[in-house]
Design a protein around this motif. Structure first.
Motif, PDB file in Angstrom:
ATOM      1  N   GLU A  45       0.856  -1.203   0.000  1.00  0.00           N
ATOM      2  CA  GLU A  45       0.000   0.000   0.000  1.00  0.00           C
ATOM      3  C   GLU A  45       0.880   1.238   0.000  1.00  0.00           C
ATOM      4  O   GLU A  45       2.021   1.209   0.444  1.00  0.00           O
ATOM      5  N   LYS A  46       0.307   2.339  -0.501  1.00  0.00           N
ATOM      6  CA  LYS A  46       1.067   3.589  -0.610  1.00  0.00           C
ATOM      7  C   LYS A  46       0.925   4.384   0.688  1.00  0.00           C
ATOM      8  O   LYS A  46      -0.173   4.480   1.240  1.00  0.00           O
ATOM      9  N   THR A  47       2.015   4.937   1.199  1.00  0.00           N
ATOM     10  CA  THR A  47       1.964   5.728   2.439  1.00  0.00           C
ATOM     11  C   THR A  47       1.698   7.198   2.111  1.00  0.00           C
ATOM     12  O   THR A  47       1.703   7.601   0.938  1.00  0.00           O
ATOM     13  N   ASN A  48       1.546   8.010   3.171  1.00  0.00           N
ATOM     14  CA  ASN A  48       1.340   9.455   2.976  1.00  0.00           C
ATOM     15  C   ASN A  48       2.533  10.101   2.288  1.00  0.00           C
ATOM     16  O   ASN A  48       2.398  11.145   1.658  1.00  0.00           O
ATOM     17  N   GLY A 193      11.078  -7.368 -12.208  1.00  0.00           N
ATOM     18  CA  GLY A 193      10.454  -6.054 -12.014  1.00  0.00           C
ATOM     19  C   GLY A 193       9.411  -6.083 -10.927  1.00  0.00           C
ATOM     20  O   GLY A 193       9.180  -7.119 -10.285  1.00  0.00           O
ATOM     21  N   LEU A 194       8.786  -4.922 -10.722  1.00  0.00           N
ATOM     22  CA  LEU A 194       7.678  -4.813  -9.779  1.00  0.00           C
ATOM     23  C   LEU A 194       6.457  -4.336 -10.549  1.00  0.00           C
ATOM     24  O   LEU A 194       6.594  -3.509 -11.469  1.00  0.00           O
ATOM     25  N   PRO A 195       5.251  -4.802 -10.177  1.00  0.00           N
ATOM     26  CA  PRO A 195       4.054  -4.306 -10.853  1.00  0.00           C
ATOM     27  C   PRO A 195       3.966  -2.783 -10.701  1.00  0.00           C
ATOM     28  O   PRO A 195       4.177  -2.261  -9.602  1.00  0.00           O
ATOM     29  N   GLU A 196       3.695  -2.107 -11.802  1.00  0.00           N
ATOM     30  CA  GLU A 196       3.764  -0.645 -11.826  1.00  0.00           C
ATOM     31  C   GLU A 196       2.912   0.023 -10.745  1.00  0.00           C
ATOM     32  O   GLU A 196       3.320   1.001 -10.145  1.00  0.00           O
ATOM     33  N   HIS A 197       1.736  -0.523 -10.456  1.00  0.00           N
ATOM     34  CA  HIS A 197       0.889   0.062  -9.405  1.00  0.00           C
ATOM     35  C   HIS A 197       0.816  -0.826  -8.174  1.00  0.00           C
ATOM     36  O   HIS A 197      -0.125  -0.745  -7.386  1.00  0.00           O
ATOM     37  N   GLY A 198       1.763  -1.712  -8.030  1.00  0.00           N
ATOM     38  CA  GLY A 198       1.846  -2.539  -6.831  1.00  0.00           C
ATOM     39  C   GLY A 198       1.245  -3.922  -7.007  1.00  0.00           C
ATOM     40  O   GLY A 198       0.492  -4.190  -7.946  1.00  0.00           O
TER      41      GLY A 198
END
Ligand code: FAD
Ligand code: UDP
Length: 369
Positions: A45-48, A193-198
């Motif tokens: 998840e994306k943080t502040n 790689g990593l998934p572009e949107h997580g």
């Protein structure tokens, strides 16, 4: 032909892959997940601060399997991140896995590929170990000798598993290559790689299908008799702990967990690589700085320190002789159930294997062939 009704237990990568492959072929799928979110241990998840953090530890996708890579591409684009790790040894941050630069910098000398190869061969020749290697310690020493084993592997492994490295399977050492060239990537797989949107977004996209329903905060074992009612489901796909499904009939299997300490730091960059390992210092094994791998820009940075633990959410299977023996007893039982076509056991916990993400997907694909 009428659609089969399938129950998938767990919405991690194994459960999501199975749900999607079943739905794609026209089956009706209900997924239950005991956590409040999908993704299992891949959840992020994306943080502040605007940086995506992996809530159950750093995850880098890597595979040589084209079909697995193509399957993932259906649900997300991937960034071009190639993983690099440093290990803090003798006051220096050295490339890990061990490569030519690691050896040169550790000893403060310049060596070519051939020099490094003969250095490692000499180190191995004057070390004692069993051949073929019987355990993790033998397997590492047979490649680098005792000196480098002590510096980079022994204490990390004790911290990670809280076990004597001689009790652990040689298979674990197979995860870490030893190189005499200067390639400092952690993985050399064709696709990385990593998934572009997580990962969460990628797994949500897998589950986004008109034939898939999903229920969170629902533990199979708390309503087992309801889910097992005759005629309710034609197929069950189980992705939880293997021994739990059978009420530990063949003995309890061990799992290792990790306590994650997240820190937001008010500076742009904290360390020179995404992951720094601390084999010989501190109680934690490694520090991850996520922005290096997610490639997100922020004035702040997000870190995760990992403290291995016996308690908590199961993250790793513990590959020692005792558990491997018990696993076989369980898997014999699993084979019988799978042959009847009523159940499938897939994923890291349900197969009790030290699977990477791509191996989880490959196993589901293989069992649903
Ligand atoms: P899980 O992710 O454990 O999912 C199982 C799901 O089932 C969970 O959501 C759980 O809550 C649910 N569940 C269990 N029991 C029940 C029940 N009774 N009822 C309902 N739901 C239930 N792999 C890589 O390829 N690259 C990496 O860099 C990498 N890094 C890792 C770092 C760490 C710290 C860890 C722990 C693992 C890492 N992995 C990595 C491995 C990766 O996490 C696993 O391969 C993958 O997540 C396994 O997916 P899974 O679905 O089998 O299991
Ligand atoms: N390992 C080690 N030193 C390190 C990194 C790894 O001894 O600096 C050993 C340790 O036993 C670890 C195993 O190699 O559990 C596998 O490492 P990997 O990086 O694959 O672990 P994961 O990312 O799965 O936690």
């Amino acid at each position: 032909m009428s659609m089969r009704k399938c129950l998938v237990i767990g919405a991690g990568l194994a459960g999501a892959t199975a749900a999607r492959l079943l739905a794609d072929r026209g089956e009706k799928v209900h997924v239950i997940e005991k956590r409040e979110h999908p993704g299992g241990n891949c959840y992020d998840e994306k943080t502040n601060a605007g940086v995506t953090v992996h809530k159950y530890g750093p995850h880098i996708f890597h595979t040589n399997m084209t079909d697995v890579w193509q399957f993932c591409q259906r649900f997300s684009r991937f960034n071009l991140y190639q993983h690099r790790v440093l290990s803090y040894v003798d006051g220096q941050l050295l490339p890990f896995p061990i490569n030519r630069d690691t050896v040169c910098r550790l000893f403060g000398v310049e060596m070519g590929i051939r020099d490094v190869e003969s250095f490692l061969a000499d180190e191995v020749a004057r070390s004692s170990y069993r051949e073929p290697p019987e355990n993790f310690k033998d397997a590492v020493i047979s490649q680098v000798g005792t000196y480098l084993y002590d510096k980079f592997f022994h204490n990390y492994t004790r911290k990670q598993w809280s076990a004597d490295p001689e009790t652990l399977s040689a298979e674990i050492a197979g995860r870490i290559p030893i190189r005499s060239n200067r390639d400092d990537r952690y993985f050399t797989d064709l696709y990385q790689g990593l998934p572009e949107h997580g990962y969460t977004a990628m797994i949500e996209s897998m589950l986004d299908h008109p034939s898939i329903t999903i229920e969170f905060n629902t533990d199979y074992f708390l309503a087992r008799s309801e889910f097992d009612k005759p005629g309710k489901y034609d197929l069950k796909v189980y992705t939880g702990e293997l021994d739990k499904f059978f009420d530990e009939a063949y003995g309890r299997l061990e799992y290792r967990s990790v306590k994650f300490e997240f820190r937001t730091v008010d500076q742009e960059v904290f360390q020179p690589a995404a992951v720094v390992n601390y084999p010989n210092d501190y109680d934690f094994t490694r520090i991850t700085e996520f922005k290096h791998m997610t490639m997100e820009k922020s004035k702040k940075t997000e870190l995760c320190l990992e403290y291995p633990s016996a308690q908590g959410i199961p993250s790793y299977v513990v590959l020692n002789q005792e558990n491997i023996g018990k696993r076989q007893a369980y898997l014999d039982h699993v084979n019988d159930l799978e042959e009847q076509g009523k159940a499938l056991f897939v994923g890291r916990l349900a197969e009790y294997r030290y699977y990477n993400m791509d191996q989880v997907i490959a196993s589901v694909m293989n069992k649903l062939k």
